[in-house]
Design a protein around this motif. Structure first.
Motif, mmCIF file in Angstrom:
data_model
loop_
_atom_site.group_PDB
_atom_site.id
_atom_site.type_symbol
_atom_site.label_atom_id
_atom_site.label_comp_id
_atom_site.label_asym_id
_atom_site.label_seq_id
_atom_site.Cartn_x
_atom_site.Cartn_y
_atom_site.Cartn_z
ATOM 1 N N ALA A 133 0.851 -1.197 0.000
ATOM 2 C CA ALA A 133 0.000 0.000 0.000
ATOM 3 C C ALA A 133 0.882 1.241 0.000
ATOM 4 O O ALA A 133 1.662 1.480 0.924
ATOM 5 N N GLU A 134 0.794 2.040 -1.043
ATOM 6 C CA GLU A 134 1.677 3.190 -1.194
ATOM 7 C C GLU A 134 1.405 4.277 -0.160
ATOM 8 O O GLU A 134 2.279 5.095 0.136
ATOM 9 N N ASP A 135 0.194 4.311 0.406
ATOM 10 C CA ASP A 135 -0.157 5.386 1.330
ATOM 11 C C ASP A 135 0.315 5.133 2.759
ATOM 12 O O ASP A 135 0.712 6.054 3.463
ATOM 13 N N ASP A 136 0.249 3.887 3.219
ATOM 14 C CA ASP A 136 0.580 3.619 4.621
ATOM 15 C C ASP A 136 1.481 2.405 4.832
ATOM 16 O O ASP A 136 1.829 2.089 5.960
ATOM 17 N N TYR A 137 1.839 1.697 3.777
ATOM 18 C CA TYR A 137 2.754 0.545 3.850
ATOM 19 C C TYR A 137 2.201 -0.597 4.699
ATOM 20 O O TYR A 137 2.963 -1.405 5.225
ATOM 21 N N ILE A 138 0.901 -0.659 4.858
ATOM 22 C CA ILE A 138 0.286 -1.756 5.592
ATOM 23 C C ILE A 138 -0.051 -2.883 4.615
ATOM 24 O O ILE A 138 -0.628 -2.647 3.552
ATOM 25 N N SER A 139 0.308 -4.099 4.992
ATOM 26 C CA SER A 139 0.074 -5.258 4.131
ATOM 27 C C SER A 139 -1.400 -5.637 4.114
ATOM 28 O O SER A 139 -2.170 -5.273 5.010
ATOM 29 N N THR A 140 -1.776 -6.393 3.107
ATOM 30 C CA THR A 140 -3.144 -6.896 2.979
ATOM 31 C C THR A 140 -3.134 -8.411 3.037
ATOM 32 O O THR A 140 -2.322 -9.058 2.369
ATOM 33 N N SER A 141 -4.021 -8.973 3.856
ATOM 34 C CA SER A 141 -4.144 -10.429 3.991
ATOM 35 C C SER A 141 -5.334 -10.928 3.188
ATOM 36 O O SER A 141 -6.295 -10.189 2.961
ATOM 37 N N GLY A 142 -5.277 -12.188 2.809
ATOM 38 C CA GLY A 142 -6.408 -12.796 2.128
ATOM 39 C C GLY A 142 -6.400 -14.305 2.303
ATOM 40 O O GLY A 142 -5.328 -14.913 2.376
ATOM 41 N N PHE A 143 -7.595 -14.891 2.417
ATOM 42 C CA PHE A 143 -7.683 -16.354 2.460
ATOM 43 C C PHE A 143 -8.929 -16.799 1.732
ATOM 44 O O PHE A 143 -9.886 -16.029 1.541
#
Length: 318
Positions: A228-238
């Motif tokens: 995420a370019e705005d906050d560098y928080i990763s995204t999870s998915g399952f």
């Protein structure tokens, strides 16, 4: 039904209350209190409640007849026959091939009509990189005023319902769209229209479940690392599959910034495992899927994260 606190009389604490108009003989699912099971030897029937609607699933027609009789004697009901549409979901059967499919084509067409996109051209992908950024927030009073007339939250919510029920494919995009609901800009609105173009092209997509002798729940999990370019928080998915199609899925941003790829994957793995425990409890209480007693396989694309999950130790590959 247990007696309320301080209601029991001395010497009669063991007694229970009789609940008028209950559906006796059905057992409540411990993981989902809207699902009930009744068994008679090898015969079984499921009763699924959704507000004022009831779905019945059976393996014996005589038990179905008896249950309908029981319900009609205690409640005012209307028998609509074999289900075709329920909650905007279309159900189709191919009994000869052992198939059951679910789609929301009609519901999606209503969404497209609501946003004047019924005749729009389809799009191959829902969004492209850079379509959703914080820098796209309104930059002037004029743009804020223009966005007040745009039904951004309604658009997100409308597609989200399809995504929750039968369409796991736009889950990531809807998750990202939801971040900007408090103050969407014109570029965010344009991104939403792109998703509508995508669902226009894919509105006939459906989940197809196949009859099989080996019912096994299998999971897949992944995460990006600080993309995420705005906050560098990763995204999870399952995503979990059974009988050839998805039965559960989720995509969401993680709660904080991960320090490495392994930890972003590890967090995703934890979230997926937590949901797998819920699914195990749910399916176990259904009592017709014996394979749920076996370990649930969950696939992850990161060797270091798998190693950490199995050993909980630090090694050179981390």
């Amino acid at each position: 039904m247990r007696q309320p606190e301080e209601f029991a009389k001395e010497g009669k604490e063991h007694m229970v209350c009789k609940l008028d108009k209950a559906i006796y003989g059905f057992e409540e699912n411990i993981a989902d209190q809207c699902i009930y099971l009744k068994t008679c030897g090898s015969r079984f029937i499921f009763l699924v409640l959704q507000v004022g609607d009831i779905l019945l699933a059976i393996n014996d027609h005589n038990l179905l007849k008896d249950t309908k009789e029981l319900l009609s004697n205690n409640f005012e009901i209307k028998d609509l026959g074999e289900v075709v549409f329920v909650l905007g979901i279309e159900i189709q059967r191919g009994r000869a091939q052992g198939l059951l499919s679910m789609s929301q084509k009609t519901y999606i067409e209503r969404i497209l009509k609501r946003f004047d996109m019924s005749m729009c051209f389809g799009q191959k992908v829902p969004l492209a990189k850079g379509d959703l950024k914080k820098e796209h927030y309104p930059k002037s009073k004029e743009e804020e005023e223009k966005m007040r007339n745009k039904r951004y939250a309604s658009l997100v919510g409308s597609i989200m319902y399809a995504q929750v029920c039968t369409r796991p494919d736009p889950a990531l995009c809807i998750s990202k769209m939801g971040i900007f609901q408090s103050n969407p800009g014109m570029q965010h609105w344009i991104a939403g229209k792109k998703i509508l173009r995508y669902v226009q092209r894919t509105k006939a997509y459906m989940l197809i479940y196949r009859c099989t002798e080996n019912l096994e729940l299998v999971g897949y999990v992944g995460a990006n690392f600080g993309k995420a370019e705005d906050d560098y928080i990763s995204t999870s998915g399952f995503l979990f599959k059974m009988a050839g199609a998805a039965v559960a899925w989720k995509t969401a941003k993680q709660s904080g910034v991960s320090s490495s790829t392994i930890f972003s994957k590890y967090i995703a793995f934890y979230k997926a495992t937590s949901h797998a425990v819920w699914l195990r409890n749910f399916i176990k209480d259904i009592k017709v899927v014996d394979s749920i007693s076996r370990p649930i396989r969950i696939y992850n694309d990161n060797t270091a994260a798998v190693f950490h999950c199995m050993n909980n130790k630090i090694s050179s590959i981390l």
